[in-house]
Design a protein around this motif. Structure first.
Motif, mmCIF file in Angstrom:
data_model
loop_
_atom_site.group_PDB
_atom_site.id
_atom_site.type_symbol
_atom_site.label_atom_id
_atom_site.label_comp_id
_atom_site.label_asym_id
_atom_site.label_seq_id
_atom_site.Cartn_x
_atom_site.Cartn_y
_atom_site.Cartn_z
ATOM 1 N N GLY A 425 0.816 -1.213 0.000
ATOM 2 C CA GLY A 425 0.000 0.000 0.000
ATOM 3 C C GLY A 425 0.845 1.256 0.000
ATOM 4 N N ASP A 426 0.155 2.393 0.126
ATOM 5 C CA ASP A 426 0.839 3.675 -0.011
ATOM 6 C C ASP A 426 1.428 4.160 1.325
ATOM 7 N N VAL A 427 1.969 5.368 1.298
ATOM 8 C CA VAL A 427 2.641 5.908 2.483
ATOM 9 C C VAL A 427 1.692 5.982 3.670
ATOM 10 N N GLU A 428 0.460 6.322 3.399
ATOM 11 C CA GLU A 428 -0.492 6.453 4.501
ATOM 12 C C GLU A 428 -0.627 5.128 5.243
ATOM 13 N N ARG A 429 -0.669 4.061 4.454
ATOM 14 C CA ARG A 429 -0.801 2.747 5.086
ATOM 15 C C ARG A 429 0.486 2.351 5.815
ATOM 16 N N PRO A 503 -7.908 -0.178 8.990
ATOM 17 C CA PRO A 503 -9.249 0.194 8.524
ATOM 18 C C PRO A 503 -9.294 0.270 6.992
ATOM 19 N N ASN A 504 -10.424 -0.077 6.433
ATOM 20 C CA ASN A 504 -10.560 -0.093 4.980
ATOM 21 C C ASN A 504 -10.287 1.263 4.341
ATOM 22 N N GLU A 508 -7.651 1.391 1.312
ATOM 23 C CA GLU A 508 -8.034 1.772 -0.048
ATOM 24 C C GLU A 508 -7.488 3.137 -0.436
ATOM 25 N N GLY A 509 -6.763 3.740 0.493
ATOM 26 C CA GLY A 509 -6.162 5.035 0.190
ATOM 27 C C GLY A 509 -7.199 6.118 -0.023
#
Ligand SMILES: *Cc1c(COP(=O)(O)O)cnc(C)c1O
Length: 510
Positions: A425-429, A503-504, A508-509
């Motif tokens: 996933g991305d940086v947030e994840r 959390p979804n 899902e970004g």
């Protein structure tokens, strides 16, 4: 036998007298044994309680009646399960273990000696010179030249002061910068705070430097310069100096910042700053970087530090010295006159340190523990300590690099290794999961590594983003390869577990 003697001791005999000698020695030996056992304890914590439960259990009225010394030892020991043990091999989070035997011995002796380094002649006759000797050893390590012994005629020939911590050392450095920028501010007060900016690397600088500006009255005028590879970007530094010409009192560089312990290009910084404005005070914060000076194999990393006006070192962060002990070193010893204070309560005598230690009155002999440690190890022992830490950091790097789920954020200069667990996933994840790993780790209490946000300077995750990093610190000789492998397994397991619970909205970004 021991117990009866302690148990019979009364509160009155808790002062050392010829009569209580045996009881007091027994008490102190019991405390030393408890302290050694704490250091050897495997667990970081043996018992955890919430702050409010601790509050309710601890904040009690002072009872009318005193207790006997045996009960006192028991009471004091009952606190230890709740204390953090940084010497645990599972504590890989921050500074140092404070477990050097010679340093502990020096610290204990200091408690007894009750020397007061505010004055020399009657307050700290030899302690003053032990402190000077230690300061000269530290100066020598970082490459400052000291006067010959025969020319050490006063505290203004020493070129350093022992302080309570890096924060205090940095604060005195900023006072010196202020006096260079506006001589006489000590007497007159600050008249133009905006002319006293402090340049720091953005996102890397330690909070103490900004705080120092607020404490020395120049205000929070911090000028942040973008970084590259966790150090100053020299072109950006140059640009900032042009843009803020006439408004800068100090440039602060890091010989080991408090996140990745990256050592700045000190020579490059000094050249850049001096070319633009040779009056700007150059300060190197070497709280961590001091250890590089111990080993000829590592000292090259500090090249140029000896041209800085001042250097902060923090032996309690890197030399297994019990808290607290730092020093501020200045290239030109005489410059400490600009922040001296005079009082008829402090002897106007040549070697009274009270004249050169801003913010401090009564001053204990903390330097004895550093003197003992350095004497015990010698130059070769110090080199071994530094090299051992760096090789342990590299060992941890190899373990990180062998795992596809972990990514290292930098090539370590010192003992810190910053890394991330990598979910898909991305940086947030990534940030969510690493924060969650740290929270779970703290809750479970077995391991401790540190966490903080970091600009992803090397673009390992996403250039330009802020990442939530985990950090391993290779300071503890008790942390073996087997421990490191166990830690990596643990992070994998916790990472998998918290990732499943992401959390979804974050997955899902959205
Ligand atoms: C820890 C630290 C400080 C502050 O030192 P204390 O001893 O905690 O007061 C300053 N600068 C850096 C880079 C540090 O890591």
């Amino acid at each position: 036998m021991t117990q009866t003697r302690l148990g019979n001791a009364t509160a009155r005999s808790s002062v050392i007298t010829p009569h209580s000698r045996g009881e007091v020695s027994t008490l102190l030996k019991a405390i030393v044994d408890a302290g050694v056992a704490l250091k050897l304890r495997d667990a970081i914590y043996e018992l955890r309680m919430s702050p409010l439960d601790l509050r309710d259990a601890t904040l009690q009225e002072l009872p009318e009646a005193g207790i006997d010394l045996l009960t006192l030892v028991k009471d004091a020991e009952s606190l230890l399960p709740l204390c953090k043990n940084e010497a645990s091999p599972y504590f890989c989070g921050f500074g140092d273990t404070g477990a050097d035997a010679a340093a502990l011995a020096g610290g204990l002796l200091d408690l007894f000696c009750q020397q007061n380094l505010i004055n020399q002649s009657f307050d700290a006759p030899v302690a003053t010179f032990v402190e000077i000797a230690v300061l000269r050893w530290l100066r020598d390590l970082i490459g400052y030249i000291s006067p010959m012994v025969a020319n050490v005629r006063s505290v203004w020939d020493v070129g350093g002061i022992v302080t309570t911590g890096g924060t205090m050392s940095n604060t005195v450095a900023m006072m010196l910068a202020r006096e260079r920028r506006s001589p006489g501010t000590m007497q007159r007060g600050v008249t133009d705070p905006s002319a006293h900016g402090i340049v720091v690397p953005k996102g890397i600088g330690h909070y103490s430097v900004k705080a120092a500006g607020t404490w020395v009255g120049t205000g929070a005028h911090v000028i942040e310069v973008p970084t590259r590879g966790f150090g100053y970007d020299l072109e950006q530094l140059d640009r900032a100096l042009v843009e803020h010409a006439g408004q800068v009192m100090a440039v602060v560089a890091y010989a080991g910042d408090s996140r990745t312990q990256t050592i700045d290009d000190l020579r490059g910084i000094a050249d850049t700053v001096r070319r633009r404005d040779p009056k700007i005070w150059l300060h190197a914060d070497a709280c961590w970087g001091l250890i590089a000076s111990f080993s000829p194999a590592l000292a090259g990393r500090l090249a140029g530090i000896d041209t800085f006006d001042s250097v902060t070192v923090d032996p309690h962060k890197v030399m297994n010295i019990p808290y607290s002990l730092s020093a501020l070193l200045v290239r030109d010893p005489g410059v400490l006159r600009t922040v001296s204070s005079y009082s008829d309560l402090i002897m106007q005598e040549d070697f009274a340190f009270g004249q050169v230690t801003p913010f401090v009155g009564t001053k204990g002999w903390g330097s004895l523990k550093l003197w003992a440690m350095m004497r015990a190890h010698g130059r070769s022992g110090l080199a071994g300590l530094a090299e051992d830490r760096i090789s342990r950091a590299l060992e941890f790097c190899r373990l990180i690099d062998a795992s596809p789920k972990l990514i290292r954020l930098h090539d370590p200069h010192l003992a810190a290794v910053a890394f991330c667990y990598l979910p898909d996933g991305d940086v947030e994840r990534v940030n969510y999961v690493n924060k969650a790993i740290h929270e779970r780790m703290l809750a479970e209490c077995r391991w401790h590594v540190h966490t903080f946000t970091l600009p992803d300077d090397n673009g390992h995750i996403q250039q330009g983003s802020q990442v939530q990093a985990l950090r391993f610190m290779a300071n503890n000789p008790r942390t073996s390869t087997a421990h490191m492998e166990e830690l990596i397994d643990y992070i994998h397991a916790v990472g998998r577990a918290v990732d499943v619970e992401t959390p979804n909205s974050i997955k899902e970004g959205v």
